[in-house]
Design a protein around this motif. Structure first.
Motif, PDB file in Angstrom:
ATOM      1  N   ASN A  34       0.828  -1.205   0.000  1.00 55.97           N
ATOM      2  CA  ASN A  34       0.000   0.000   0.000  1.00 55.97           C
ATOM      3  C   ASN A  34       0.864   1.256   0.000  1.00 55.97           C
ATOM      4  O   ASN A  34       0.560   2.233  -0.687  1.00 55.97           O
ATOM      5  N   SER A  35       1.947   1.228   0.779  1.00 62.67           N
ATOM      6  CA  SER A  35       2.807   2.409   0.834  1.00 62.67           C
ATOM      7  C   SER A  35       3.494   2.641  -0.510  1.00 62.67           C
ATOM      8  O   SER A  35       3.640   3.783  -0.954  1.00 62.67           O
ATOM      9  N   ASP A  59       4.578   5.738   6.182  1.00 68.84           N
ATOM     10  CA  ASP A  59       5.115   6.158   4.884  1.00 68.84           C
ATOM     11  C   ASP A  59       4.873   7.641   4.653  1.00 68.84           C
ATOM     12  O   ASP A  59       4.112   8.283   5.383  1.00 68.84           O
ATOM     13  N   ILE A  64      -4.514   9.482   2.912  1.00 67.22           N
ATOM     14  CA  ILE A  64      -5.930   9.213   2.644  1.00 67.22           C
ATOM     15  C   ILE A  64      -6.728  10.357   3.279  1.00 67.22           C
ATOM     16  O   ILE A  64      -6.488  10.718   4.439  1.00 67.22           O
ATOM     17  N   THR A  78     -11.461   0.172  -3.151  1.00 70.62           N
ATOM     18  CA  THR A  78     -10.100   0.449  -3.602  1.00 70.62           C
ATOM     19  C   THR A  78     -10.065   1.707  -4.436  1.00 70.62           C
ATOM     20  O   THR A  78     -11.065   2.083  -5.057  1.00 70.62           O
ATOM     21  N   SER A  79      -8.916   2.370  -4.443  1.00 64.03           N
ATOM     22  CA  SER A  79      -8.755   3.527  -5.317  1.00 64.03           C
ATOM     23  C   SER A  79      -8.007   3.125  -6.583  1.00 64.03           C
ATOM     24  O   SER A  79      -7.696   3.956  -7.415  1.00 64.03           O
ATOM     25  N   LYS A  80      -7.703   1.815  -6.715  1.00 65.23           N
ATOM     26  CA  LYS A  80      -6.736   1.424  -7.745  1.00 65.23           C
ATOM     27  C   LYS A  80      -7.344   0.915  -9.040  1.00 65.23           C
ATOM     28  O   LYS A  80      -6.722   1.003 -10.095  1.00 65.23           O
ATOM     29  N   ARG A  96      -7.442  -5.364  -5.035  1.00 59.65           N
ATOM     30  CA  ARG A  96      -8.645  -6.080  -4.608  1.00 59.65           C
ATOM     31  C   ARG A  96      -9.417  -5.346  -3.515  1.00 59.65           C
ATOM     32  O   ARG A  96     -10.543  -5.700  -3.221  1.00 59.65           O
ATOM     33  N   LEU A 100      -6.852  -4.159   3.926  1.00 58.73           N
ATOM     34  CA  LEU A 100      -7.120  -3.464   5.189  1.00 58.73           C
ATOM     35  C   LEU A 100      -8.362  -4.019   5.869  1.00 58.73           C
ATOM     36  O   LEU A 100      -8.393  -4.171   7.092  1.00 58.73           O
ATOM     37  N   ALA A 101      -9.356  -4.369   5.080  1.00 58.15           N
ATOM     38  CA  ALA A 101     -10.569  -4.959   5.662  1.00 58.15           C
ATOM     39  C   ALA A 101     -10.219  -6.268   6.371  1.00 58.15           C
ATOM     40  O   ALA A 101     -10.654  -6.509   7.503  1.00 58.15           O
ATOM     41  N   THR A 143       0.927   8.089   5.682  1.00 58.15           N
ATOM     42  CA  THR A 143       0.032   7.167   6.381  1.00 58.15           C
ATOM     43  C   THR A 143       0.807   6.332   7.381  1.00 58.15           C
ATOM     44  O   THR A 143       1.924   5.892   7.100  1.00 58.15           O
TER      45      THR A 143
HETATM   46  P1  ADP Z   1      -5.981  -2.270  -2.305  1.00 59.75           P
HETATM   47  O1  ADP Z   1      -4.546  -1.999  -2.010  1.00 59.75           O
HETATM   48  O2  ADP Z   1      -6.176  -3.561  -2.990  1.00 59.75           O
HETATM   49  O3  ADP Z   1      -6.653  -1.134  -2.999  1.00 59.75           O
HETATM   50  P2  ADP Z   1      -6.310  -2.136   0.547  1.00 59.75           P
HETATM   51  O4  ADP Z   1      -7.330  -2.713   1.435  1.00 59.75           O
HETATM   52  O5  ADP Z   1      -4.916  -2.571   0.764  1.00 59.75           O
HETATM   53  O6  ADP Z   1      -6.760  -2.441  -0.918  1.00 59.75           O
HETATM   54  O7  ADP Z   1      -6.370  -0.567   0.639  1.00 59.75           O
HETATM   55  C1  ADP Z   1      -7.578   0.080   0.379  1.00 59.75           C
HETATM   56  C2  ADP Z   1      -7.350   1.503  -0.082  1.00 59.75           C
HETATM   57  O8  ADP Z   1      -6.824   2.274   0.961  1.00 59.75           O
HETATM   58  C3  ADP Z   1      -6.346   1.617  -1.192  1.00 59.75           C
HETATM   59  O9  ADP Z   1      -6.923   1.435  -2.471  1.00 59.75           O
HETATM   60  C4  ADP Z   1      -5.797   3.024  -1.007  1.00 59.75           C
HETATM   61  O10 ADP Z   1      -6.589   3.958  -1.665  1.00 59.75           O
HETATM   62  C5  ADP Z   1      -5.933   3.241   0.476  1.00 59.75           C
HETATM   63  N1  ADP Z   1      -4.662   3.064   1.180  1.00 59.75           N
HETATM   64  C6  ADP Z   1      -4.287   1.991   1.899  1.00 59.75           C
HETATM   65  N2  ADP Z   1      -3.053   2.154   2.421  1.00 59.75           N
HETATM   66  C7  ADP Z   1      -2.634   3.383   2.027  1.00 59.75           C
HETATM   67  C8  ADP Z   1      -1.428   4.143   2.216  1.00 59.75           C
HETATM   68  N3  ADP Z   1      -0.415   3.657   2.935  1.00 59.75           N
HETATM   69  N4  ADP Z   1      -1.341   5.354   1.634  1.00 59.75           N
HETATM   70  C9  ADP Z   1      -2.373   5.843   0.916  1.00 59.75           C
HETATM   71  N5  ADP Z   1      -3.515   5.166   0.700  1.00 59.75           N
HETATM   72  C10 ADP Z   1      -3.667   3.960   1.228  1.00 59.75           C
END
Ligand code: ADP
Ligand code: MG
Length: 641
Positions: A34-35, A59, A64, A78-80, A96, A100-101, A143
């Motif tokens: 994530n970082s 990081d 967020i 997700t934002s991805k 996916r 985090l969930a 974060t």
């Molecule tokens: P994914 O990485 O598959 O998108 P995660 O559950 O790992 O799903 O994270 C969910 C969302 O939280 C990410 O899409 C991102 O937008 C945000 N996020 C998580 N960790 C960080 C971080 N360290 N810095 C910025 N955004 C984060």
């Protein structure tokens, strides 16, 4: 009738956690990913008690926004990616929206974040999957994710956790994989407040490899590169003298993601065939880049495995690139001051969670003098074949075995065998060579000093010592001869001109039913090796000819060895590989042995052939044939520099 019900999100997350979060290292991996995805240039990790008490990743990435914090923790948020099409062109490590969930459902979790636009941060605390309201907090841009008491609410999982040390080394490995792929990011990792790795950002991949795996490995790396259409392969493989007892130091990064791909690792193993001894594994760091749509990363819960559209092509590209590179590289083993046999990590590397500094200087010294520890049980630089090197050095030194049958090597008569070599000790040989009465042909006159100097001398009836521009060259007579014979045999087999000798009276060999069937099925293959067989009723096979090279070994014995190969259950599909193994066996049997006294002419002839055959630096079993002790190293050891 059992009633069907939709599971609550909390249960769904716990189920997902079962797949995604296996142990603390899984958390480290997900948080680091994530970082990296957040564009961080600096990532600091703190771990307590192997990650079971605490994992904190901080990081300086994009952060967020407060109103998004709850969403970040929701599953499938997700934002991805946005659409299903995006799924087939994933450019980030995560996509996916599950990590985090899942993690927050099995731990006491805090997420604290601040975006560059905002002048304060916000935090959310989650305990066992139940998020509390968002609260403002002070924090730098970026974060900080804290995971405490992992698996506190899933005792079954917690029970499976191993010792702190084991869990910590998995965490370190998670860092290694991500740090390897992202040398431009500064990483640091602490365990129980002790810094266990500090990896400054660099633009040199070799530098990052050195920081993770130690100088010794990084200095032995051979760069490789190839581009085949849209697929680009870059990276490093280690010279064969640097190798490992496991395949763990083989890293493949696909578009910046560490993956494990059996086919690619197989190609790597193939490329090193004959360069490493059985049970040793090459070291490799490979980067594979290709358009994201050519590979499916959505086939494995932690994305460790992927599916390539053109896996065959990638396999051939890797194997071809390595083979070409090895053919144009001098792979003669150079003796180095420190031990390569450490499967322990370098002190600098993060795979040294306990901060154990491996010290191998005394071992290194022993290795520097290979004759000093021959036959000892100490693990040496190279595992030696027991049949050849079992004699302790002292025995070999004082034992003279003149007149040993040496005429086995009639292939092209590569060496003029004199049947009775003078039974001199190495020391005597030295004086003999200085006396002028009967000057063997391998003595040359050093014009500068007018003193005759032998081109090479044999010591301990097994090693041939000579000099070249670089330093002292030590050749293992058996290993080199074996390689020479092997290459010639291979050429003969390829041109179907291997001599075989007909037996006056064919020899019956009784086999087991399985062996007999295997033998008959492999008739053609055996014929290529000069072994002619026919069925003789029951499970008996008649051997009517065998390789001329092995004139004075029993045909039955050779045949049996080949049958062992055939039935050794390796399940190999590749006939060439089998043939190679059989040729190794023949070459090994036919070659001069450690303990065979050689005449000066034989020494000279053997060394001369070293330059004529391919891969002369290693015997077909992967042991080195030649070691070079460089002059600089000697000077260093003798404290001249
Ligand atoms: P994914 O990485 O598959 O998108 P995660 O559950 O790992 O799903 O994270 C969910 C969302 O939280 C990410 O899409 C991102 O937008 C945000 N996020 C998580 N960790 C960080 C971080 N360290 N810095 C910025 N955004 C984060
Ligand atoms: Mg993620």
């Amino acid at each position: 009738m059992p009633e069907i019900k939709q599971l609550t999100p909390n249960v769904v997350n716990k189920i997902a956690a079962g797949e995604v979060v296996e142990r603390p290292a899984s958390v480290v991996k997900e948080l680091l990913e994530n970082s990296v995805d957040a564009g961080a240039t600096r990532i600091d990790i703190s771990i307590e008690k192997g990650g079971t008490d605490l994992i904190r990743v901080a990081d300086n990435g994009c952060g967020i926004a407060p109103e998004q914090l709850h969403l970040a923790l929701a599953s499938h948020a997700t934002s991805k990616i946005r659409s299903d099409e995006d799924l087939f062109r994933v450019g980030t490590l995560g996509f996916r929206g599950e990590a985090l969930a899942s993690i927050s459902s099995v731990s006491q979790f805090t997420l604290r974040s601040r975006t560059p636009e905002s002048d304060s941060g916000a935090e959310v605390v989650v305990s066992g999957g139940h998020p509390e309201p968002i609260a403002p907090c002070g924090c730098p841009v970026g974060t900080i994710t804290e995971v405490r008491n992992l698996f506190f609410n899933t005792p079954a999982r917690r029970k499976f956790l191993r010792t702190t040390q084991t869990e910590m080394s998995h965490c370190s490995e998670a860092l290694t994989r991500i740090a390897l792929a992202n040398e431009g990011i500064h990483f640091s990792m602490k365990h129980n407040d002790r810094v266990v790795s500090e990896l400054p950002a660099t633009d040199s991949w070799r530098e990052r490899i050195a920081a993770l795996f130690g100088r010794e490995i990084s200095e032995s790396l051979i760069a490789i590169e190839s581009g085949d259409g849209p697929i680009r392969l870059r990276g490093f493989v280690a010279r064969p003298e640097q190798n490992k007892a496991s395949s763990r130091t083989q890293y493949v990064l696909l578009n910046g993601r560490h993956i494990r791909d059996r086919a690619l690792l197989h190609a790597l193993g193939e490329a090193y065939r004959g360069l490493l001894t059985v049970g040793r594994h090459p070291i490799a760091f490979l980067r594979l880049d290709m358009p994201p749509q050519d590979v499916d990363v959505n086939v494995h819960p932690t994305k460790l495995e992927v599916r390539f559209q053109e896996s065959g092509r990638i396999y051939s590209q890797l194997l071809g690139t390595l083979r070409t590179r090895f053919l144009t590289t001098d792979l003669t083993a150079h003796v180095q001051p420190t031990s390569p046999d450490e499967d322990r990590p370098s002190p600098a590397g993060p795979t040294d969670p306990m901060g154990l500094a491996p010290e191998a200087e005394s071992r290194a010294l022993a290795q520097f003098l290979p004759w000093g520890d021959t036959g000892s049980s100490a693990p040496g630089r190279y595992s030696s074949s027991p049949s050849q090197d079992a004699l302790p050095a002292v025995d070999a030194m004082f034992e003279s075995r003149p007149g040993k049958q040496l005429e086995l090597t009639r292939l092209d008569r590569p060496i003029q065998w004199s049947k009775d070599c003078p039974a001199t000790s190495p020391a005597q040989a030295d004086t003999d060579e200085r006396s002028d009465q009967q000057q063997p042909s391998n003595i040359r006159v050093d014009s500068a000093h007018g003193m005759p100097r032998p081109a090479a001398i044999q010591i301990h009836d097994r090693y041939l010592i000579s000099e070249d521009r670089e330093g002292v060259v030590v050749v293992d007579q058996h290993a080199l001869h074996e390689r020479i014979l092997f290459q010639r045999l291979k050429a003969r087999v390829a041109s179907e001109s291997l001599e075989s000798q007909k037996l006056l009276v064919p020899e019956p060999v009784a086999l087991s039913p399985v062996e007999a069937t295997a033998a008959i099925e492999a008739r053609e293959l055996l014929q290529k090796l000069g072994i002619t067989i026919e069925p003789f009723g029951g499970d008996t096979i008649l051997v009517s000819s065998y390789p001329a090279l092995l004139a004075n070994l029993g045909p039955a014995e050779i045949f049996r060895q080949m049958i062992d190969r055939l039935t050794s259950g390796d399940n190999r599909a590749d006939l060439d590989e089998l043939l190679d193994d059989m040729l190794h066996d023949i070459a090994c049997k036919a070659a001069i042995k450690a303990g065979d006294r050689l005449s000066p002419e034989e020494v000279e002839s053997l060394l001369a052939q070293r330059h004529d055959v391919e891969s002369a630096h290693h015997c077909p079993h992967g042991r080195p044939t030649t070691l070079v002790f460089t002059r600089e190293e000697l000077d260093r050891r003798f404290k001249r520099t």
